[in-house]
Scaffold this active site. Structure first.
Site, PDB file in Angstrom:
ATOM      1  N   LYS A  63      51.932 -52.699  30.426  1.00 12.29           N
ATOM      2  CA  LYS A  63      51.484 -52.037  29.190  1.00 12.29           C
ATOM      3  C   LYS A  63      49.957 -52.091  29.090  1.00 12.29           C
ATOM      4  O   LYS A  63      49.322 -51.112  28.685  1.00 12.29           O
ATOM      5  CB  LYS A  63      52.147 -52.713  27.972  1.00 12.29           C
ATOM      6  CG  LYS A  63      53.639 -52.390  27.892  1.00 12.29           C
ATOM      7  CD  LYS A  63      54.424 -53.295  26.950  1.00 12.29           C
ATOM      8  CE  LYS A  63      55.915 -53.004  27.085  1.00 12.29           C
ATOM      9  NZ  LYS A  63      56.771 -53.913  26.308  1.00 12.29           N
ATOM     10  N   GLN A 107      56.567 -58.773  22.104  1.00 12.10           N
ATOM     11  CA  GLN A 107      57.401 -58.611  23.295  1.00 12.10           C
ATOM     12  C   GLN A 107      58.721 -59.364  23.140  1.00 12.10           C
ATOM     13  O   GLN A 107      58.744 -60.541  22.791  1.00 12.10           O
ATOM     14  CB  GLN A 107      56.633 -59.120  24.532  1.00 12.10           C
ATOM     15  CG  GLN A 107      57.381 -58.963  25.846  1.00 12.10           C
ATOM     16  CD  GLN A 107      57.660 -57.505  26.205  1.00 12.10           C
ATOM     17  OE1 GLN A 107      56.809 -56.646  26.077  1.00 12.10           O
ATOM     18  NE2 GLN A 107      58.878 -57.241  26.659  1.00 12.10           N
ATOM     19  N   ASP A 130      56.853 -50.024  18.554  1.00 11.08           N
ATOM     20  CA  ASP A 130      58.144 -50.144  19.245  1.00 11.08           C
ATOM     21  C   ASP A 130      59.208 -49.270  18.573  1.00 11.08           C
ATOM     22  O   ASP A 130      60.248 -48.986  19.153  1.00 11.08           O
ATOM     23  CB  ASP A 130      58.619 -51.611  19.216  1.00 11.08           C
ATOM     24  CG  ASP A 130      58.532 -52.274  20.582  1.00 11.08           C
ATOM     25  OD1 ASP A 130      58.449 -51.554  21.593  1.00 11.08           O
ATOM     26  OD2 ASP A 130      58.552 -53.522  20.618  1.00 11.08           O
TER      27      ASP A 130
END
Ligand code: NAP
Length: 301
Positions: A63, A107, A130
């Protein structure tokens, strides 16, 4: 009918190349990042990584690399395995209050003993890149798909759109009903304008093979290698393999390789198929970049 695409000689299906599409999308995003910077806004993604999970460290590094490619600023908040729920919630609260941060990603999985759902719900929905906050998932249920969408389902939809695969009236089967992949993807496929007729299969589904044999589109989001077999697939159907599984392969120095949820022999039957790796994975990251740019643009609105 098949569109132009990357066609491997050993398979009859057109390979849907997520790696090259993801890079193309990132190239377009880089232009939007430049425009934002000219207005004094630097798109900024904050990634919270707690603990020592090796796969999570690889995902986060990927990422960060995508942020470098697109010109997005990234900040990594690296926390120890023994971080408490209270500390994680405070980190999220601080990032919510920081006007220079447009996207927040915690995460998954968070360390044992922490409550990932509570953390997800604490993220400001306008910074929820997200797309897992109940407000963003709720918008999707209401048929509003112009906001921050979950990255993997959005990536699958972008691949289908890019290949110009028409799903109006098509029969789609989504295998898997997780909140991060299967359920939001089923909603996106059934939304007005896409218009697939969607069946959601899961571990309690009886005779998934029979259901799949009637499908024009199969999405496997299971997490078990070679679950969807070649004889489950209607000739010419589109097969999207979301699964990422590490399987033993003694022919490799590492002793293992990545495999999807679909038996590779399916590529001889399908019309379109996604490879693993190089299919849905890079698209997920491209959609994270897209959400971050979108969040930065929304901060101007
Ligand atoms: P998950 O939360 O574990 O959900 C798996 C789903 O598969 C569940 O709904 C489960 O049913 C269903 N299932 C399990 N065994 C089955 C079987 N034999 N037949 C039919 N359905 C079965 O997993 P996830 O987070 O959605 O992820 C799924 C896979 O996608 C994993 O391999 C993950 O690593 C991968 N993934 C890839 C990306 C990417 O970027 N490519 C992103 C996210 C996830 P129940 O609900 O009944 O348990």
């Amino acid at each position: 009918m098949k569109d132009e695409g990357v066609c491997a000689s050993s398979v009859s299906a057109v390979l849907l190349d997520g790696k090259s599409l993801g890079l193309r999308i990132e190239g377009e995003l880089a232009e939007r990042v430049t425009s934002l910077k000219s207005l004094g806004i630097e798109p900024h993604l904050a990634v919270v990584l707690a603990g020592n999970d090796p796969a999570s460290h690889v995902y986060v590094r990927n990422k960060e690399r995508a942020c470098e490619r697109t010109g997005i600023r990234s900040t990594l908040i690296d926390l120890p395995e023994n971080v408490s729920q209270e500390e994680l919630m405070q980190v999220v609260a601080d990032l919510n209050a920081d006007d220079t941060v447009h996207g927040i990603l915690v995460q998954s999985p968070t360390p044992a003993g922490t409550n990932e759902l509570e953390i997800t719900e604490a993220i400001d929905p306008t910074k929820d890149v997200d797309g897992f906050h109940p407000m963003n998932l709720g918008r999707l249920v209401m048929g509003q798909s112009d906001g921050l969408l979950p990255c993997t389902p959005a990536g699958v939809m972008a691949m289908i759109a890019d290949a110009k695969i028409d799903l109006i009236g098509a029969k789609a089967v989504v295998i898997g009903r997780s909140r991060i992949v299967g359920m939001p993807l089923a909603l996106l496929l059934a939304q007005k304008g896409i218009d697939a007729t969607v069946t959601i299969a899961h571990s309690r589904t009886q005779d998934a093979a029979k259901i799949c044999r009637e499908a024009d589109l199969i999405v496997a989001a299971i997490g078990r290698p070679a679950t969807v077999m070649a004889d489950w697939i209607k000739p010419g159907a589109t097969v999207i393999d979301v699964g990422i599984n590490r399987v033993v392969d003694e022919s490799r120095d590492s002793g293992s390789r990545l495999a999807g949820d679909v038996d590779p022999a399916a590529a001889e039957i399908a019309g379109y198929i996604t490879p693993v790796p190089g299919g849905v994975g890079p698209m997920t990251i491209a959609m994270l970049m897209s959400n971050t740019v979108r969040a930065a643009e929304m901060s101007l609105e």
